[in-house]
Every structure is written in structure tokens, then in C-alpha cells.
Design a protein around this motif. Structure first.
Motif, PDB file in Angstrom:
ATOM      1  N   UNK A  64       0.834  -1.206   0.000  1.00  0.00           N
ATOM      2  CA  UNK A  64       0.000   0.000   0.000  1.00  0.00           C
ATOM      3  C   UNK A  64       0.869   1.257   0.000  1.00  0.00           C
ATOM      4  N   UNK A  65       1.900   1.247   0.829  1.00  0.00           N
ATOM      5  CA  UNK A  65       2.787   2.400   0.900  1.00  0.00           C
ATOM      6  C   UNK A  65       3.486   2.634  -0.436  1.00  0.00           C
ATOM      7  N   UNK A  66       3.934   1.555  -1.065  1.00  0.00           N
ATOM      8  CA  UNK A  66       4.615   1.668  -2.350  1.00  0.00           C
ATOM      9  C   UNK A  66       3.688   2.244  -3.411  1.00  0.00           C
ATOM     10  N   UNK A  67       2.438   1.830  -3.390  1.00  0.00           N
ATOM     11  CA  UNK A  67       1.463   2.330  -4.348  1.00  0.00           C
ATOM     12  C   UNK A  67       1.226   3.825  -4.160  1.00  0.00           C
ATOM     13  N   UNK A  68       1.173   4.264  -2.895  1.00  0.00           N
ATOM     14  CA  UNK A  68       0.897   5.670  -2.609  1.00  0.00           C
ATOM     15  C   UNK A  68       2.052   6.580  -2.983  1.00  0.00           C
ATOM     16  N   UNK A  69       3.283   6.127  -2.827  1.00  0.00           N
ATOM     17  CA  UNK A  69       4.433   6.980  -3.149  1.00  0.00           C
ATOM     18  C   UNK A  69       4.998   6.698  -4.541  1.00  0.00           C
ATOM     19  N   UNK A  70       4.409   5.762  -5.247  1.00  0.00           N
ATOM     20  CA  UNK A  70       4.839   5.468  -6.603  1.00  0.00           C
ATOM     21  C   UNK A  70       6.196   4.802  -6.695  1.00  0.00           C
ATOM     22  N   UNK A  71       6.479   3.904  -5.760  1.00  0.00           N
ATOM     23  CA  UNK A  71       7.743   3.185  -5.747  1.00  0.00           C
ATOM     24  C   UNK A  71       7.487   1.685  -5.743  1.00  0.00           C
ATOM     25  N   UNK A  72       8.442   0.884  -6.192  1.00  0.00           N
ATOM     26  CA  UNK A  72       8.284  -0.572  -6.098  1.00  0.00           C
ATOM     27  C   UNK A  72       8.328  -1.004  -4.641  1.00  0.00           C
ATOM     28  N   UNK A  73       7.632  -2.094  -4.293  1.00  0.00           N
ATOM     29  CA  UNK A  73       7.568  -2.535  -2.894  1.00  0.00           C
ATOM     30  C   UNK A  73       8.757  -3.379  -2.442  1.00  0.00           C
ATOM     31  N   UNK A  74       9.787  -3.488  -3.267  1.00  0.00           N
ATOM     32  CA  UNK A  74      10.942  -4.337  -2.947  1.00  0.00           C
ATOM     33  C   UNK A  74      11.890  -3.603  -2.004  1.00  0.00           C
ATOM     34  N   UNK A  75      12.030  -4.095  -0.769  1.00  0.00           N
ATOM     35  CA  UNK A  75      12.916  -3.517   0.236  1.00  0.00           C
ATOM     36  C   UNK A  75      14.148  -4.407   0.386  1.00  0.00           C
ATOM     37  N   UNK A  76      15.307  -3.794   0.548  1.00  0.00           N
ATOM     38  CA  UNK A  76      16.545  -4.566   0.639  1.00  0.00           C
ATOM     39  C   UNK A  76      16.855  -4.918   2.093  1.00  0.00           C
ATOM     40  N   UNK A  77      17.582  -6.001   2.330  1.00  0.00           N
ATOM     41  CA  UNK A  77      18.021  -6.324   3.696  1.00  0.00           C
ATOM     42  C   UNK A  77      19.106  -5.362   4.155  1.00  0.00           C
ATOM     43  N   UNK A  78      19.030  -4.945   5.408  1.00  0.00           N
ATOM     44  CA  UNK A  78      19.995  -4.001   5.976  1.00  0.00           C
ATOM     45  C   UNK A  78      20.349  -4.460   7.381  1.00  0.00           C
ATOM     46  N   UNK A  79      21.630  -4.394   7.725  1.00  0.00           N
ATOM     47  CA  UNK A  79      22.085  -4.806   9.053  1.00  0.00           C
ATOM     48  C   UNK A  79      22.790  -3.639   9.738  1.00  0.00           C
ATOM     49  N   UNK A  80      22.146  -3.064  10.763  1.00  0.00           N
ATOM     50  CA  UNK A  80      22.779  -2.023  11.556  1.00  0.00           C
ATOM     51  C   UNK A  80      22.760  -0.642  10.959  1.00  0.00           C
ATOM     52  N   UNK A  81      21.686  -0.241  10.280  1.00  0.00           N
ATOM     53  CA  UNK A  81      21.584   1.105   9.722  1.00  0.00           C
ATOM     54  C   UNK A  81      21.374   2.134  10.827  1.00  0.00           C
TER      55      UNK A  81
END
Length: 275
Positions: free
Chosen positions: A96-113
Motif C-alpha cells: 500500500x505504501x509503495x502504491x501511494x508513493x509510486x515506488x516498487x515494494x521491494x525492500x533490501x536487507x539491511x544490518x545495523x543502519x
């Protein structure tokens, strides 16, 4: 293996919120069935994660964020004793968030941001969920805000935190902007950290991960670049150039300038000054 000392759980249709305090844990192979966002509450705590032959090691400190996206798989992990908050979001929330901001919904893994906005949002979410005054509308707003933030800054094409540590783009830009506006004076890591609201040690680590340079090296490189402009487009003295770009002595300026250009400031001016 592990022994869970304490765990609190709150859940809704779209999310599960947990508070963990645990001893050291060996994590078995797994695939995440929701988007998982964790905020470290203590530290330092060493973490090692392996996927196939690749092993990633990082030391987590209070406030550091880890993201394990939906369908992300690991072959195992080891985590030292730690306490953390963990929010699990259903794929539909991110969609839903991706649709509203016009971005793909693919989130990358992150360790310790190092991400102060996401960190504070999760702290606020915990407060709302564990207090009697917590309003469902506000909880939903916090969830939606965090989801949009993740989609905006942790998609494949926008993520600047690399695989371990680092800043999201907005915080990196804020840090660089503050540095670039303050080149005319002596600038410490502690001052920069106060300006962006991050502890100095975490700032230094995340800056190096995101830029590949220490703050000290970046500062000196930027000062030399500003000095080149002054040397070629003005008649001010070498000592005044050194002062204007934030070096505390003409000698230190000369050493840093020659190290990065191969020329002394005077020789550079003589070669490149525009008349």
C-alpha cells in the motif's frame, strides 16, 4: 542455542510488535514471512549472518536498525546477548505504501543502519501500543509513516546504507550539507553529531560505510577543493585561504593541499590562477 529471557508481544491484522531481551542465540536457517524491522535497545552486541558462503559481521549499538524483508532467507546467524524492539509488517502494508508513493515494494536487507526517523517512529509506536491512551488511528498513522519511509529509502535503487551499517539517503544528505556549510571553521565529529542528532561513534561508523571515507578525510578533501577555487579566483593570501577553508594553521593546510594535489598552494596558484 538461545534462551529467551523476556518477550512482549502485541499484534494487529497488519503487524506484530515484540520486545525481546535474550541471551546469545544461534539462529537456524529461515525465510521471513513478513517484513521485519528491529531496533537495538542496548549494545554493543556482535552479530554474524550468513547466506550461502557469504558472512556479514557487524557490531550493533543502541538505536541501530536491521531490516529483513519479506521472503528474505538466511542460512543461519549468531547474535550476542541483546535487547531489541521488533516490528513485523505484512506485505500488504508495504504494498500500500509503495502504491501511494509510486515506488516498487521491494525492500533490501539491511544490518545495523543508523536511521533516526525510523528509530524514533518505532519508539513512539511502542509507547502508543503499551500505554492505555494509545489510539488506533495514531498507531495506524505511525505504521503507514514507517512503511512509506522504508519504501522511499530502502528500495534497491535508493538505499545508501549498503549491507551493514550506513545512513539512509536523507540522513547522509543532511550530514553532508551541514559539513559543506561549515567548511570555514574548525569542525569536529562531535559538533556534526549534535547537529544531526546521532551519537559521534555511530555517526563516524555510518559515514564511513555510506561514503567509503572517514569524516576527517572527507572534510580535508572538501577543504582542499574550496581552497583551489580561492587560490585561482582571488588574490587573498595563502594564510587567509587556509583560514577561510577551516584549517587551523597554514602549515597544516600546506601539508594537506600538497598531499591531495601534488603541489603546494603557491605552486598551484601560479599554475592555474585565472587573470
Amino acid at each position: 542455542m538461545s534462551r529467551m529471557i523476556e518477550s512482549g508481544l502485541l499484534q494487529s491484522v497488519d503487524f506484530i510488535f515484540e520486545h525481546h531481551r535474550q541471551s546469545s542465540i544461534a539462529v537456524l536457517p529461515q525465510t521471513f514471512l513478513m517484513h521485519s524491522i528491529s531496533i537495538q535497545l542496548d549494545g554493543p552486541s556482535k552479530v554474524e549472518v550468513w547466506c550461502g558462503e557469504k558472512r556479514t559481521r557487524v557490531t550493533l549499538r543502541r538505536g541501530d536498525m536491521t531490516i529483513a524483508p519479506y521472503r528474505f532467507s538466511i542460512d543461519g546467524a549468531y547474535v550476542e546477548p541483546c535487547e531489541f524492539l521488533q516490528l513485523h509488517l505484512t506485505p500488504s502494508v508495504i504494498d500500500r505504501a509503495a502504491s501511494e508513493v509510486g515506488r516498487p515494494p521491494a525492500i533490501v536487507p539491511v544490518l545495523g543502519a543508523v536511521d533516526s526517523l525510523a528509530e524514533q517512529t518505532i519508539y513512539q509506536l511502542e509507547e502508543e501500543l503499551t500505554s492505555r491512551r494509545g489510539a488506533r488511528e495514531y498507531v495506524n498513522l505511525l505504521i503507514e509513516t514507517l512503511a512509506a519511509h522504508l519504501v522511499k529509502y530502502y528500495a534497491e535503487e535508493t538505499c545508501t546504507t549498503k549491507e551493514a551499517g550506513g545512513f539512509p539517503k536523507y540522513l547522509l544528505e543532511t550530514t553532508l550539507d551541514y559539513i559543506n556549510r561549515s567548511l570555514d571553521r574548525n569542525l569536529s565529529t562531535e559538533e556534526i553529531a549534535r547537529a544531526v542528532g546521532i551519537e559521534p561513534a555511530r555517526l563516524a561508523r555510518a559515514f564511513r560505510v555510506s561514503t567509503g571515507k572517514s569524516i576527517y578525510r572527507y572534510l580535508n578533501e572538501r577543504r582542499v577543493e574550496e581552497a583551489k577555487i580561492l587560490l585561482t579566483k582571488s588574490e587573498v593570501s595563502i594564510a587567509e585561504v587556509a583560514r577561510r577553508v577551516g584549517f587551523d594553521s597554514e602549515e597544516r593546510f600546506r601539508i594537506n593541499f600538497r598531499r591531495r594535489t601534488g603541489l603546494t598552494p603557491a605552486a598551484y596558484r601560479g599554475r592555474y590562477q585565472t587573470r
